[in-house]
Design a protein around this motif. Structure first.
Motif, PDB file in Angstrom:
ATOM      1  N   LYS A 140      52.126 -52.758 -17.909  1.00 49.30           N
ATOM      2  CA  LYS A 140      51.892 -53.637 -16.759  1.00 49.30           C
ATOM      3  C   LYS A 140      51.508 -55.047 -17.225  1.00 49.30           C
ATOM      4  CE  LYS A 140      49.381 -53.089 -12.553  1.00 49.30           C
ATOM      5  NZ  LYS A 140      48.261 -52.361 -11.974  1.00 49.30           N
ATOM      6  N   CYS A 141      52.263 -55.579 -18.162  1.00 47.53           N
ATOM      7  CA  CYS A 141      51.940 -56.913 -18.682  1.00 47.53           C
ATOM      8  C   CYS A 141      52.571 -58.001 -17.826  1.00 47.53           C
ATOM      9  CB  CYS A 141      52.403 -57.036 -20.130  1.00 47.53           C
ATOM     10  SG  CYS A 141      54.204 -57.030 -20.331  1.00 47.53           S
ATOM     11  N   TYR A 142      53.469 -57.621 -16.956  1.00 54.10           N
ATOM     12  CA  TYR A 142      54.205 -58.555 -16.094  1.00 54.10           C
ATOM     13  C   TYR A 142      55.112 -59.491 -16.905  1.00 54.10           C
ATOM     14  CZ  TYR A 142      51.428 -57.119 -12.089  1.00 54.10           C
ATOM     15  OH  TYR A 142      50.845 -56.380 -11.103  1.00 54.10           O
ATOM     16  N   GLY A 143      55.360 -59.142 -18.168  1.00 59.89           N
ATOM     17  CA  GLY A 143      56.217 -59.985 -19.003  1.00 59.89           C
ATOM     18  C   GLY A 143      57.626 -60.095 -18.442  1.00 59.89           C
ATOM     19  N   CYS A 144      58.147 -58.996 -17.897  1.00 58.49           N
ATOM     20  CA  CYS A 144      59.509 -59.002 -17.350  1.00 58.49           C
ATOM     21  C   CYS A 144      59.620 -60.016 -16.217  1.00 58.49           C
ATOM     22  CB  CYS A 144      59.900 -57.614 -16.875  1.00 58.49           C
ATOM     23  SG  CYS A 144      58.697 -56.807 -15.799  1.00 58.49           S
ATOM     24  N   ARG A 145      58.578 -60.053 -15.390  1.00 60.34           N
ATOM     25  CA  ARG A 145      58.618 -61.000 -14.279  1.00 60.34           C
ATOM     26  C   ARG A 145      58.380 -62.432 -14.775  1.00 60.34           C
ATOM     27  NH1 ARG A 145      53.561 -61.806 -10.604  1.00 60.34           N
ATOM     28  NH2 ARG A 145      52.926 -62.547 -12.656  1.00 60.34           N
ATOM     29  N   ASN A 146      57.426 -62.568 -15.688  1.00 60.84           N
ATOM     30  CA  ASN A 146      57.070 -63.921 -16.115  1.00 60.84           C
ATOM     31  C   ASN A 146      58.180 -64.614 -16.889  1.00 60.84           C
ATOM     32  OD1 ASN A 146      54.663 -63.435 -14.928  1.00 60.84           O
ATOM     33  ND2 ASN A 146      53.538 -63.061 -16.817  1.00 60.84           N
ATOM     34  N   VAL A 147      59.006 -63.838 -17.595  1.00 58.38           N
ATOM     35  CA  VAL A 147      60.055 -64.464 -18.379  1.00 58.38           C
ATOM     36  C   VAL A 147      61.328 -64.661 -17.545  1.00 58.38           C
ATOM     37  CG1 VAL A 147      61.255 -62.457 -19.346  1.00 58.38           C
ATOM     38  CG2 VAL A 147      60.934 -64.483 -20.762  1.00 58.38           C
TER      39      VAL A 147
ATOM     40  N   LEU B 118      54.697 -57.562  -6.701  1.00 52.17           N
ATOM     41  CA  LEU B 118      54.070 -56.796  -7.784  1.00 52.17           C
ATOM     42  C   LEU B 118      52.576 -57.099  -7.888  1.00 52.17           C
ATOM     43  CD1 LEU B 118      56.760 -57.095 -10.583  1.00 52.17           C
ATOM     44  CD2 LEU B 118      56.311 -55.149  -9.126  1.00 52.17           C
ATOM     45  N   GLU B 119      52.125 -58.123  -7.137  1.00 52.99           N
ATOM     46  CA  GLU B 119      50.693 -58.434  -7.134  1.00 52.99           C
ATOM     47  C   GLU B 119      50.063 -58.090  -5.796  1.00 52.99           C
ATOM     48  OE1 GLU B 119      50.046 -62.451  -8.374  1.00 52.99           O
ATOM     49  OE2 GLU B 119      51.127 -62.123 -10.238  1.00 52.99           O
ATOM     50  N   HIS B 120      50.857 -57.456  -4.927  1.00 55.37           N
ATOM     51  CA  HIS B 120      50.322 -57.105  -3.614  1.00 55.37           C
ATOM     52  C   HIS B 120      49.460 -55.847  -3.756  1.00 55.37           C
ATOM     53  CE1 HIS B 120      49.932 -56.052   0.538  1.00 55.37           C
ATOM     54  NE2 HIS B 120      50.507 -57.184   0.897  1.00 55.37           N
ATOM     55  N   PRO B 121      48.150 -55.941  -3.411  1.00 52.84           N
ATOM     56  CA  PRO B 121      47.249 -54.819  -3.678  1.00 52.84           C
ATOM     57  C   PRO B 121      47.651 -53.526  -2.960  1.00 52.84           C
ATOM     58  CG  PRO B 121      46.152 -56.532  -2.372  1.00 52.84           C
ATOM     59  CD  PRO B 121      47.452 -57.106  -2.830  1.00 52.84           C
ATOM     60  N   ASN B 122      48.369 -53.651  -1.837  1.00 56.77           N
ATOM     61  CA  ASN B 122      48.753 -52.427  -1.130  1.00 56.77           C
ATOM     62  C   ASN B 122      49.943 -51.739  -1.783  1.00 56.77           C
ATOM     63  OD1 ASN B 122      46.784 -53.109   0.599  1.00 56.77           O
ATOM     64  ND2 ASN B 122      48.105 -53.663   2.313  1.00 56.77           N
ATOM     65  N   LEU B 123      50.701 -52.493  -2.576  1.00 55.34           N
ATOM     66  CA  LEU B 123      51.873 -51.907  -3.221  1.00 55.34           C
ATOM     67  C   LEU B 123      51.559 -51.492  -4.653  1.00 55.34           C
ATOM     68  CD1 LEU B 123      54.589 -54.420  -1.992  1.00 55.34           C
ATOM     69  CD2 LEU B 123      54.236 -52.110  -1.185  1.00 55.34           C
ATOM     70  N   VAL B 124      50.849 -52.366  -5.357  1.00 57.99           N
ATOM     71  CA  VAL B 124      50.514 -52.105  -6.756  1.00 57.99           C
ATOM     72  C   VAL B 124      49.011 -52.281  -6.895  1.00 57.99           C
ATOM     73  CG1 VAL B 124      50.846 -52.870  -9.127  1.00 57.99           C
ATOM     74  CG2 VAL B 124      52.756 -52.968  -7.527  1.00 57.99           C
TER      75      VAL B 124
ATOM     76  N   PHE C  49      56.354 -49.265  -9.385  1.00 59.42           N
ATOM     77  CA  PHE C  49      56.245 -50.619  -9.934  1.00 59.42           C
ATOM     78  C   PHE C  49      57.628 -51.140 -10.344  1.00 59.42           C
ATOM     79  CE2 PHE C  49      55.549 -53.652 -13.367  1.00 59.42           C
ATOM     80  CZ  PHE C  49      54.500 -54.420 -12.896  1.00 59.42           C
ATOM     81  N   HIS C  50      58.365 -50.299 -11.050  1.00 63.07           N
ATOM     82  CA  HIS C  50      59.661 -50.729 -11.572  1.00 63.07           C
ATOM     83  C   HIS C  50      60.723 -50.761 -10.491  1.00 63.07           C
ATOM     84  CE1 HIS C  50      57.207 -49.239 -14.842  1.00 63.07           C
ATOM     85  NE2 HIS C  50      57.732 -50.241 -15.513  1.00 63.07           N
ATOM     86  N   LEU C  51      60.568 -49.861  -9.501  1.00 62.79           N
ATOM     87  CA  LEU C  51      61.562 -49.853  -8.425  1.00 62.79           C
ATOM     88  C   LEU C  51      61.373 -51.052  -7.498  1.00 62.79           C
ATOM     89  CD1 LEU C  51      62.130 -46.113  -7.506  1.00 62.79           C
ATOM     90  CD2 LEU C  51      63.301 -47.585  -9.133  1.00 62.79           C
ATOM     91  N   ILE C  52      60.126 -51.500  -7.325  1.00 60.96           N
ATOM     92  CA  ILE C  52      59.902 -52.715  -6.522  1.00 60.96           C
ATOM     93  C   ILE C  52      60.640 -53.870  -7.190  1.00 60.96           C
ATOM     94  CG2 ILE C  52      58.214 -54.454  -5.803  1.00 60.96           C
ATOM     95  CD1 ILE C  52      56.161 -52.200  -5.542  1.00 60.96           C
ATOM     96  N   ARG C  53      60.441 -53.992  -8.501  1.00 58.18           N
ATOM     97  CA  ARG C  53      61.093 -55.090  -9.200  1.00 58.18           C
ATOM     98  C   ARG C  53      62.610 -54.935  -9.186  1.00 58.18           C
ATOM     99  NH1 ARG C  53      61.319 -59.497 -12.418  1.00 58.18           N
ATOM    100  NH2 ARG C  53      62.819 -59.053 -14.038  1.00 58.18           N
TER     101      ARG C  53
END
Lengths: 64, 270
Positions: free
Chosen positions: B162-169, B180-186, B198-202
């Motif tokens: 859960k480093c969020y590297g995939c999203r950040n890059v 991915l930062e929504h507290p109700n989802l993740v 987590f991965h399916l949301i992305r």
């Protein structure tokens, strides 16, 4: 928009090995019998498929 | 070097205010913004297999100063990313100049010179229990039954830190608010991430967006074959809607209300 998204998510879930657990149906408020039929049929389908495999995996993970 | 000359010309003729490329710092090639004031720095311009999402840097710069003219050292994936960012009004094509270098093979192009030219090796254990980086989504679907597909992907996803590297890059992840930062989802602060949600949301949010640059897979410290996953996403979008993100400037079917293609809900097979 809904049908577009659902069509896509169904494909994605199939790829993940979770197919058949998502269904979309248009039912008007005047179609009570259709509603009953669809929900009954889907409930039966899901019951036959058994519990969601993800639950076992996530519980196993929690237990370590 | 011709690229250096071309970049210098862009700056000296005021065609661009800043030129985004790479230079070496402490032995690492990192993104650098070259300017007219320090135009001789361009002699240190590095062109190699290394990639960063320069378009993402351009987006950040354009948000701060929408009139800024930006030059970018672009690969094919950058061109696709730029097309997508133009489509979503994140960048203004009038303010962007590109200098193109050779790049990686993809469904849209077959020539190349990029870290992806040599296929990523997949270890034996990963081949046996996980997902091969180089498998095609269609083969994966054909060769494994549904239980095996699930267990293989779960093996991959469970490694996520859960480093969020995939999203950040990701060059096309520009949303102000991220699901991915929504507290109700993740659930925040919980490790490991709940799989596979987590991965399916992305993956779902990559539909109609992913331009198949593979930076997410490069960035992932847990070696999750994300590019392969998003290739399936792209295959689905292209099969259902005939849409290829970044191919040209065209809105995604998911951002157009109403019909783009005739679709009927799939029947329930019992």
């Amino acid at each position: 928009m809904t049908v577009k998204r659902i069509a896509f998510v169904q494909e994605l879930l199939k790829f993940m090995g979770l197919e058949g657990r998502l269904h979309l149906e248009w039912i008007s408020s005047a179609e009570a019998q259709k509603y009953v039929d669809v929900v009954t049929k889907f409930t039966e389908k899901i019951r036959n498929m058994g519990p969601n495999p993800l639950r076992a995996i996530n519980e196993m993970k929690k237990a370590g | 070097m011709d690229m250096v000359k071309a970049a210098k010309e862009l700056l000296l003729q005021d065609k661009v205010d800043i030129f985004l490329g790479y230079r070496k710092l402490d032995g690492h090639q990192i993104p650098h913004g070259f300017t007219k004031a320090h135009v001789d720095d361009l002699d240190q311009l590095e062109i190699s297999l290394n990639r960063y999402p320069l378009e993402k840097i351009a987006c950040d710069l354009a948000q701060k100063d929408p009139a800024l003219k930006i030059g970018i050292l672009a690969r094919d994936c950058s061109q696709r990313a730029l097309n997508l960012l133009y489509t979503w009004d994140q960048l203004n094509p009038e303010n962007i100049e590109t200098l193109t270098v050779n790049c990686c093979p993809s469904p849209l192009s077959t020539h190349g010179d990029c870290s992806y030219l040599t296929p990523k090796p997949t270890g034996d254990y990963k081949k046996a229990h996980g997902v091969d980086y180089n498998d095609s989504p269609k083969d994966f679907l054909a060769n494994h039954d549904s239980g095996e597909r699930l267990s293989r992907w779960m093996y991959e996803f469970q490694k996520c830190i859960k480093c969020y590297g995939c999203r950040n890059v990701c060059p096309v992840c520009f949303c102000k608010e991220c699901s991915l930062e929504h507290p109700n989802l993740v659930e925040p602060g919980v490790l490991p991430a709940e799989v596979p949600i987590f991965h399916l949301i992305r993956a779902t949010h990559m539909a109609g967006r992913c331009i198949d640059c593979g930076l997410c897979e490069d960035a992932c410290p847990a070696h999750i074959p994300l590019r392969m996953l998003y290739r399936e996403v792209n295959d689905a979008v292209s099969d259902i809607f005939g849409y290829v993100p970044g191919d040209h400037i065209e809105k995604s079917p998911f951002s157009i209300i109403g019909k783009t293609v005739e679709l009927t809900p799939a029947p329930m097979d019992v």
